[in-house]
Design a protein around this motif. Structure first.
Motif: not given
Length: 283
Positions: A226-243, A250-259
């Motif tokens: 009722p207060d808008g604090r509901h649980c949202t679920y996510y899919l995760e994709f590697p950073f290189t999945s989208f441009s 930076p290339e060395e940080e791509r592994e710690v980023h995701a969509w």
């Protein structure tokens, strides 16, 4: 006030030897009983009382002051399975044969509009999929076993892009948003409690049971549809999945980023079970 009374008793005894001994003995007895009563507070009751104080001014987005964060964390760090009536031998934690996704038991301890307390009981390979905690400060304490925790924070000001859902049964356009890994590690009890905040600290996280394990969660404030604090679920994709125009990492940080992309509720079985540990008294 008890200290002052004790000092007064000592002064009176020194100045006058005519005071009845029974009076002094009774005073000591009362103080002794008082100390014993304080010592008898169960760990879970102490946790409850600390939560009441720390989240007294709780509201969406509220982060307790650093000293209160550490005070609550210190109480959680001392919690043991036996303090909550748990042991690895309980049925909740046994390997479930013939199930693709093991059922998870949730033991409800307490909830009001300020905070909630509960325990997730995960058998081996049990998973709580990637989800968020909107406007919440969350404390998680692994009571026993080994749990893998992976968490993300949003990359502030990163643009979103539109992708086609990879699930063939749900071909819908949905936005993906850039996030950065905050934690990606195994936690084995005994270990300190982890904390996530409304805007950082890994607000989106996933739990995977490496072994049978139990996790004590404190949420302030709790989920509330009722207060808008509901649980949202996510899919995760590697950073290189989208441009995405305007987004570079930076290339060395791509592994710690995701969509991350919002999704419907996954195939998840969380079953409520009765908490049978020491009682919590809401005075």
């Amino acid at each position: 006030m008890g200290i002052e009374t004790t000092r007064a008793d000592r002064k009176a005894n020194k100045e006058s030897r005519e005071l009845p001994k029974a009076t002094d003995t009774n005073s000591k007895s009362k103080h002794g009983r008082s100390r014993r009563r304080r010592k008898k507070m169960s760990p879970v009751q102490k946790l409850f009382e600390t939560c009441k104080e720390v989240f007294a001014n709780g509201r969406p987005g509220f982060v307790p002051p650093p000293e209160d964060i550490e005070r609550l964390r210190a109480v959680l760090d001392k919690m043991k399975p036996a303090d909550l009536g748990l042991s690895p031998e309980m049925l909740y934690f046994r390997t479930q044969v013939g199930r693709g996704t093991p059922a998870i038991r949730y033991l409800h301890l307490y909830e009001n509009e300020k905070f909630s307390m509960g325990i997730f009981c995960l058998p081996p390979s049990g998973v709580l999929p990637l989800h968020n905690h909107p406007g919440m400060t969350v404390f998680s304490k692994v009571l026993f076993g080994t749990m893998h925790i992976k968490s993300y924070d949003w990359v502030v000001d990163a643009p979103t892009t539109t992708s086609i859902d990879v699930n063939p049964s749900e071909i819908t356009a949905a936005a993906v948003r850039l996030a950065k890994v905050k934690v990606d590690s195994d936690f084995t009890a005994p270990c300190n409690a982890s904390i996530l905040y409304p805007a950082d600290g890994g607000n989106m996280h996933c739990f995977t049971a490496v072994t049978a394990c139990a996790v004590l969660d404190v949420l302030g404030p709790p989920y509330s549809d009722p207060d808008g604090r509901h649980c949202t679920y996510y899919l995760e994709f590697p950073f290189t999945s989208f441009s995405v125009d305007g987004v570079s990492v930076p290339e060395e940080e791509r592994e710690v980023h995701a969509w991350l992309q919002e999704r419907g509720k996954p195939d998840l079985s969380v079953v409520g079970a009765e908490y049978r540990g020491p009682p919590i008294v809401d005075k």
